[in-house]
Enzyme design. Structure first.
Site, PDB file in Angstrom:
ATOM      1  N   HIS A  96       0.838  -1.198   0.000  1.00  0.00           N
ATOM      2  CA  HIS A  96       0.000   0.000   0.000  1.00  0.00           C
ATOM      3  C   HIS A  96       0.865   1.238   0.000  1.00  0.00           C
ATOM      4  CE1 HIS A  96       0.681  -1.356   4.148  1.00  0.00           C
ATOM      5  NE2 HIS A  96       0.715  -0.084   4.492  1.00  0.00           N
TER       6      HIS A  96
ATOM      7  N   HIS B   7       0.782   5.216   1.100  1.00  0.00           N
ATOM      8  CA  HIS B   7       0.109   6.256   1.864  1.00  0.00           C
ATOM      9  C   HIS B   7       0.218   7.557   1.063  1.00  0.00           C
ATOM     10  CE1 HIS B   7       0.239   4.078   5.859  1.00  0.00           C
ATOM     11  NE2 HIS B   7       1.219   3.448   5.234  1.00  0.00           N
TER      12      HIS B   7
HETATM   13  P1  5GP Z   1       1.690   0.410   7.387  1.00  0.00           P
HETATM   14  O1  5GP Z   1       2.292   0.679   8.725  1.00  0.00           O
HETATM   15  O2  5GP Z   1       1.509  -1.063   7.142  1.00  0.00           O
HETATM   16  O3  5GP Z   1       2.419   1.109   6.268  1.00  0.00           O
HETATM   17  O4  5GP Z   1       0.272   1.092   7.404  1.00  0.00           O
HETATM   18  C1  5GP Z   1      -0.918   0.425   7.622  1.00  0.00           C
HETATM   19  C2  5GP Z   1      -2.002   1.480   7.666  1.00  0.00           C
HETATM   20  O5  5GP Z   1      -3.244   0.839   7.567  1.00  0.00           O
HETATM   21  C3  5GP Z   1      -2.016   2.296   8.959  1.00  0.00           C
HETATM   22  O6  5GP Z   1      -1.855   3.663   8.642  1.00  0.00           O
HETATM   23  C4  5GP Z   1      -3.381   1.982   9.572  1.00  0.00           C
HETATM   24  O7  5GP Z   1      -3.980   3.096  10.191  1.00  0.00           O
HETATM   25  C5  5GP Z   1      -4.181   1.515   8.366  1.00  0.00           C
HETATM   26  N1  5GP Z   1      -5.222   0.561   8.687  1.00  0.00           N
HETATM   27  C6  5GP Z   1      -5.124  -0.550   9.489  1.00  0.00           C
HETATM   28  N2  5GP Z   1      -6.290  -1.196   9.531  1.00  0.00           N
HETATM   29  C7  5GP Z   1      -7.145  -0.505   8.738  1.00  0.00           C
HETATM   30  C8  5GP Z   1      -8.528  -0.700   8.389  1.00  0.00           C
HETATM   31  O8  5GP Z   1      -9.199  -1.656   8.807  1.00  0.00           O
HETATM   32  N3  5GP Z   1      -9.077   0.211   7.557  1.00  0.00           N
HETATM   33  C9  5GP Z   1      -8.375   1.273   7.058  1.00  0.00           C
HETATM   34  N4  5GP Z   1      -9.010   2.116   6.248  1.00  0.00           N
HETATM   35  N5  5GP Z   1      -7.076   1.479   7.364  1.00  0.00           N
HETATM   36  C10 5GP Z   1      -6.476   0.606   8.201  1.00  0.00           C
END
Ligand code: 5GP
Length: 121
Positions: free
Chosen positions: A107, A109
């Site tokens: 993903h 951001h």
């Molecule tokens: P990472 O740390 O893996 O780059 O980011 C994961 C992101 O996914 C975090 O910013 C977190 O807030 C978001 N996230 C986790 N669970 C969910 C969810 O169920 N729905 C949405 N929309 N975002 C999520």
């Protein structure tokens, strides 16, 4: 790492968990982060099963790669944060352990709607 079909974004892609959708096409789904870190905090994910950017670069098709890059730009335009429609934004992908990745589905951001500060804190 092998792809975990039960990760949270896989469930969102299968409509098993709701999301606040921003954009969807053949290659990507975009929705708002559940825990926004800036005024605008969107996520853009490929529809294919890729754990992280390295997995994607190694295994995705050229069409999937182009679709993801185009998708990021389309979402930025839609959110009025692109250089065409707004004041810019930051794209960030966390990759694996040292990158601080929590959800094991690739993903990006997108942070914007205000100045997003220093690159790494
Ligand atoms: P990472 O740390 O893996 O780059 O980011 C994961 C992101 O996914 C975090 O910013 C977190 O807030 C978001 N996230 C986790 N669970 C969910 C969810 O169920 N729905 C949405 N929309 N975002 C999520």
């Amino acid at each position: 790492m092998t792809y975990d079909n039960n990760n949270i974004f896989a469930k969102i892609l299968r409509n098993e968990i709701p999301c606040k959708k921003i954009y969807e096409d053949e290659f990507v789904l975009s929705f708002y982060d559940i825990n926004p870190q800036k005024k605008i905090h969107a996520l853009v994910i490929p529809k294919g099963k890729y754990v992280d950017l390295d997995d994607f670069a190694n295994n995705a098709s050229i069409d999937e790669i182009a679709g993801l890059i185009k998708g990021i730009n389309l979402v930025a335009k839609k959110l009025n944060i692109s250089v065409d429609t707004g004041k810019g934004y930051r794209v960030l992908a966390n990759i694996s352990e040292h990158g601080g990745q929590e959800v094991p589905h690739l993903h990006f951001h997108l942070f914007g709607g205000e100045s997003v500060g220093k690159m790494v804190q």
